[in-house]
Motif scaffolding. Structure first.
Motif, PDB file in Angstrom:
ATOM      1  N   ILE A  17       0.812  -1.218   0.000  1.00 54.15           N
ATOM      2  CA  ILE A  17       0.000   0.000   0.000  1.00 54.15           C
ATOM      3  C   ILE A  17       0.845   1.268   0.000  1.00 54.15           C
ATOM      4  N   ILE A 152      -3.785  -7.780  -1.291  1.00 56.02           N
ATOM      5  CA  ILE A 152      -3.021  -6.732  -0.617  1.00 56.02           C
ATOM      6  C   ILE A 152      -2.152  -7.364   0.448  1.00 56.02           C
ATOM      7  N   SER A 154       0.159  -5.563   3.417  1.00 55.14           N
ATOM      8  CA  SER A 154       0.598  -4.300   3.992  1.00 55.14           C
ATOM      9  C   SER A 154       0.909  -4.482   5.475  1.00 55.14           C
ATOM     10  N   GLN A 161      -6.650  -1.960   5.799  1.00 55.23           N
ATOM     11  CA  GLN A 161      -6.598  -2.112   4.346  1.00 55.23           C
ATOM     12  C   GLN A 161      -8.002  -2.056   3.747  1.00 55.23           C
TER      13      GLN A 161
END
Ligand SMILES: CSCCC(=O)C(=O)COP(=O)(O)O
Ligand SMILES: [Mg+2]
Length: 256
Positions: A17, A152, A154, A161
């Motif tokens: 991210i 994702i 992160s 998120q």
């Protein structure tokens, strides 16, 4: 490394991210200050709930481990008690530890879980909107139309998120995302984190293209067998010559 960016037949695209889909300045100048300004009120209001008690226990265990490891400047947390009232001395010791961790931009799991809970109220109240670069929504549509699965990974918690992409400036982008990983799967500079992610997704590491801004993460993913490309977004930390030679670099997602 040749600079011919491509999806290289990846079945899955794994996305970082901060510095990749989202500006570092949004995280550093909006999200982190919001969490810092609201953490005391959040803890006073939620002190007794189960989630908060679990996070506080993890923060205290981490502080004790830091002390045992001789970490410089660590702020100790006083023993947690089950008192109905918020014990002021314990609360202040927790806040000192949290602010110390924030000042160091530590990516510890309890801190990230707590930040995610604080940001939730901000998103819910409309005080926060998740930043994504202009090329991100178009890329999400393009890649999913090509049959790619997007995930994702992160340091921000899975909750953080989902909130960022669910309340993004471009609307709800979660519909393009197949899943989320955070540091409860493993820290991002650890190769085993990436083999675990591939296994959980059900593909070989080689089938995954990992996009990130941080060289240490790129090396860990590459060592796990993933394809990797490194984002050079405005405000990102410059890469060393050796890092530029090790990985393909791209300015944005329009080339993929
Ligand atoms: C989910 S937004 C908050 C991101 C965050 O807390 C952070 O530390 C950024 O880490 P990343 O691994 O996404 O670069
Ligand atoms: Mg990043």
């Amino acid at each position: 490394m040749a600079n011919s960016p491509s999806l290289e037949g990846a079945k899955v695209i794994l996305l970082d991210i901060e510095g990749t889909t989202t500006s570092i300045s949004f995280v550093k100048d909006v999200l982190f200050p919001y969490a810092r300004a609201n953490v005391e009120a959040y803890l006073r209001k939620q002190w007794g709930d189960d989630d908060t008690k679990a996070i506080l226990r993890d923060l205290q265990a981490l502080a004790e481990q830091d002390i045992s490891d001789g970490v410089e400047g660590v702020k100790p947390i006083l023993p947690l008690t089950d008192s109905a009232q918020v014990p002021e001395d314990v609360l202040q010791s927790v806040l000192k530890n949290i602010f110390w961790q924030m000042d160091l931009d530590r990516k510890t799991t309890p801190l990230k879980l707590l930040q995610g809970k604080i940001w939730k109220s901000g998103y819910d109240k409309g005080e926060l909107k998740g930043h994504v670069y202009a090329d991100v929504p178009e890329a999400f549509i393009r890649w999913t139309t090509q049959g790619k699965k997007l995930y994702i990974y992160s340091s921000g918690s899975v909750q953080a998120q989902i909130l960022l992409f669910g309340h993004s400036e471009a609307g709800d982008l979660c519909k393009y995302l197949s899943g989320y990983f955070d540091t409860t799967t493993g820290y991002k500079n650890e190769t085993t984190s990436y083999t675990t992610i591939a296994s959980k997704i059900g593909v070989q590491p080689e089938d995954i293209l990992f996009l990130t801004d941080v060289a240490a993460e790129a090396f860990a993913a590459s060592d796990a067998g993933m394809q990797v490309q490194v984002l050079i977004r405005p405000g990102n930390k410059p890469l060393l010559e050796s890092e530029l030679e090790a990985f393909r670099t791209i300015q944005d997602f329009t080339v993929l």
